[in-house]
Design an enzyme around this catalytic site. Structure first.
Site, PDB file in Angstrom:
ATOM      1  N   THR A 134       0.860  -1.187   0.000  1.00 43.28           N
ATOM      2  CA  THR A 134       0.000   0.000   0.000  1.00 43.28           C
ATOM      3  C   THR A 134       0.898   1.239   0.000  1.00 43.28           C
ATOM      4  O   THR A 134       2.120   1.140  -0.067  1.00 43.28           O
ATOM      5  CB  THR A 134      -0.910   0.061   1.246  1.00 43.28           C
ATOM      6  OG1 THR A 134      -0.118   0.334   2.405  1.00 43.28           O
ATOM      7  CG2 THR A 134      -1.678  -1.234   1.442  1.00 43.28           C
ATOM      8  N   ARG A 135       0.266   2.398   0.120  1.00 50.87           N
ATOM      9  CA  ARG A 135       1.001   3.672   0.189  1.00 50.87           C
ATOM     10  C   ARG A 135       1.364   4.020   1.634  1.00 50.87           C
ATOM     11  O   ARG A 135       1.823   5.136   1.911  1.00 50.87           O
ATOM     12  CB  ARG A 135       0.139   4.775  -0.442  1.00 50.87           C
ATOM     13  CG  ARG A 135       0.917   5.995  -0.920  1.00 50.87           C
ATOM     14  CD  ARG A 135       0.074   6.863  -1.855  1.00 50.87           C
ATOM     15  NE  ARG A 135      -1.205   7.223  -1.278  1.00 50.87           N
ATOM     16  CZ  ARG A 135      -1.434   8.282  -0.503  1.00 50.87           C
ATOM     17  NH1 ARG A 135      -0.453   9.113  -0.218  1.00 50.87           N
ATOM     18  NH2 ARG A 135      -2.637   8.527  -0.034  1.00 50.87           N
ATOM     19  N   LYS A 136       1.196   3.074   2.539  1.00 44.83           N
ATOM     20  CA  LYS A 136       1.561   3.295   3.945  1.00 44.83           C
ATOM     21  C   LYS A 136       3.062   3.057   4.106  1.00 44.83           C
ATOM     22  O   LYS A 136       3.503   2.081   4.711  1.00 44.83           O
ATOM     23  CB  LYS A 136       0.748   2.379   4.856  1.00 44.83           C
ATOM     24  CG  LYS A 136      -0.740   2.717   4.871  1.00 44.83           C
ATOM     25  CD  LYS A 136      -1.524   1.779   5.758  1.00 44.83           C
ATOM     26  CE  LYS A 136      -3.011   2.136   5.762  1.00 44.83           C
ATOM     27  NZ  LYS A 136      -3.812   1.214   6.595  1.00 44.83           N
ATOM     28  N   THR A 137       3.813   3.983   3.537  1.00 43.57           N
ATOM     29  CA  THR A 137       5.265   3.885   3.543  1.00 43.57           C
ATOM     30  C   THR A 137       5.858   4.996   4.392  1.00 43.57           C
ATOM     31  O   THR A 137       5.179   5.937   4.779  1.00 43.57           O
ATOM     32  CB  THR A 137       5.810   3.980   2.109  1.00 43.57           C
ATOM     33  OG1 THR A 137       5.286   5.169   1.493  1.00 43.57           O
ATOM     34  CG2 THR A 137       5.393   2.769   1.283  1.00 43.57           C
ATOM     35  N   THR A 142       4.860  -2.975   5.164  1.00 36.47           N
ATOM     36  CA  THR A 142       5.787  -1.885   5.486  1.00 36.47           C
ATOM     37  C   THR A 142       5.653  -1.407   6.930  1.00 36.47           C
ATOM     38  O   THR A 142       6.534  -0.718   7.426  1.00 36.47           O
ATOM     39  CB  THR A 142       5.565  -0.675   4.562  1.00 36.47           C
ATOM     40  OG1 THR A 142       4.171  -0.335   4.537  1.00 36.47           O
ATOM     41  CG2 THR A 142       6.027  -0.983   3.145  1.00 36.47           C
TER      42      THR A 142
END
Length: 302
Positions: A144-147, A283
């Site tokens: 996902t964009r949970k970086t 992440t």
């Protein structure tokens, strides 16, 4: 996937800038430690001390390219499984780095921090991919964009090395209309129509849905992907099957499951009607793989 080399997917300018930022952060002014050790040529050994997938090699190489005068000699290819338990002392020699002592130490911490995290992400991704293959599920495991802010390039790259899909890279890559978008706009239909008016034909639109009714509205509005958010395993099986049957021959769309997915519960989500399962956990709260870089005494450097 261990035979695939992903280095060429990295834009050189982005790779160089990321590494330059790390080095500047770590040494913003005087390098007193570097003054102490001097510039005599030395060799440092990169040891792996925990089992995991090797990931982040291009970034490691770039660190020591930028500190100048160093070269890295790898004993393993990126993407392989490292297992230090096969050695007598529990430390596996992965690479050797040659160069001036002060430059080896300038690059040590940024390179190790990156390698530990990238390898941890790749290790978790490899495990999820193996679970999918064992179950015979033909859908897509994605991140996902949970970086980490400023570290996305490394983390998305590590997902590739680990064998999963990167999902969207950023807000410009794909339109994802979540609950806040819907509430601010007033309706799913209105949000999709407005997004399509500027996104054009080449950009996919995904809508986060909390019920079959919301998914139906999104599909009617022309969404390419409906994300069934925070459904449990049995619930997503029922909802995905119902949607696919109801819209068969009328509309093409993908069903994505997301929210609360982990290694422990993912098996219950594997079913033919779910196309994508996305994980923030690849992440977030990922154990790092333990590496160390040890400059060798002159008597042991050969």
């Amino acid at each position: 996937m261990s035979n695939v080399l992903f280095e060429s997917v990295l834009p050189p300018a982005q790779l160089q800038k990321a590494v330059a930022d790390w080095l500047l952060e770590d040494t913003p002014s005087f390098d007193v430690g570097g003054f102490v050790v001097g510039t005599d040529d030395q060799v440092a050994i990169l040891f792996c001390k925990a089992k995991g997938v090797l990931a982040g090699v291009p970034f490691f190489d770039e660190v020591f390219r930028q500190v100048t005068g160093c070269r890295v000699e790898w004993h393993f290819k990126e993407g392989v499984d490292l297992d230090p338990s096969t050695t007598k002392n529990g430390k596996l020699e992965v690479a050797r780095v040659y160069g001036p002592a002060r430059n080896l130490l300038l690059g040590e911490r940024p390179a190790l921090n990156m390698l530990a995290r990238a390898s941890g992400i790749a290790t978790r991704c490899r495990k999820l991919r193996a679970m999918k293959e064992k179950a015979g599920w033909h859908g897509v495991i994605a991140g996902t964009r949970k970086t980490t802010p400023g570290f996305r390039l490394v983390e998305k790259y590590a997902m590739l090395v680990g064998g999963v899909d990167t999902h969207r890279m950023d807000l410009s890559s794909m339109v994802m209309l979540k609950d806040n978008h819907i509430w601010a706009t007033g309706s799913i239909s209105g949000a999709v129509a407005k997004a399509r008016s500027v996104a054009g034909f080449s950009v996919k639109i995904e809508v986060e849905c909390c019920s079959e009714a919301e998914a139906d509205e999104a599909i009617t509005a022309g969404a390419d992907i409906v994300m069934l958010d925070n459904f449990d395993g049995p619930g997503i099986r029922v909802a995905a099957k119902s949607l696919k049957e109801r819209w068969s021959g009328k509309a093409k769309f993908l069903v994505e499951g997301s929210g609360g997915l982990t290694e422990d519960n993912v098996a219950s989500y594997f079913c033919p009607d779910v196309d994508v399962l996305s994980f923030g956990s690849v992440t977030q709260s990922v154990p790092h793989i333990d590496f160390s870089l040890k400059v060798q005494p002159a008597s042991k450097a050969k």
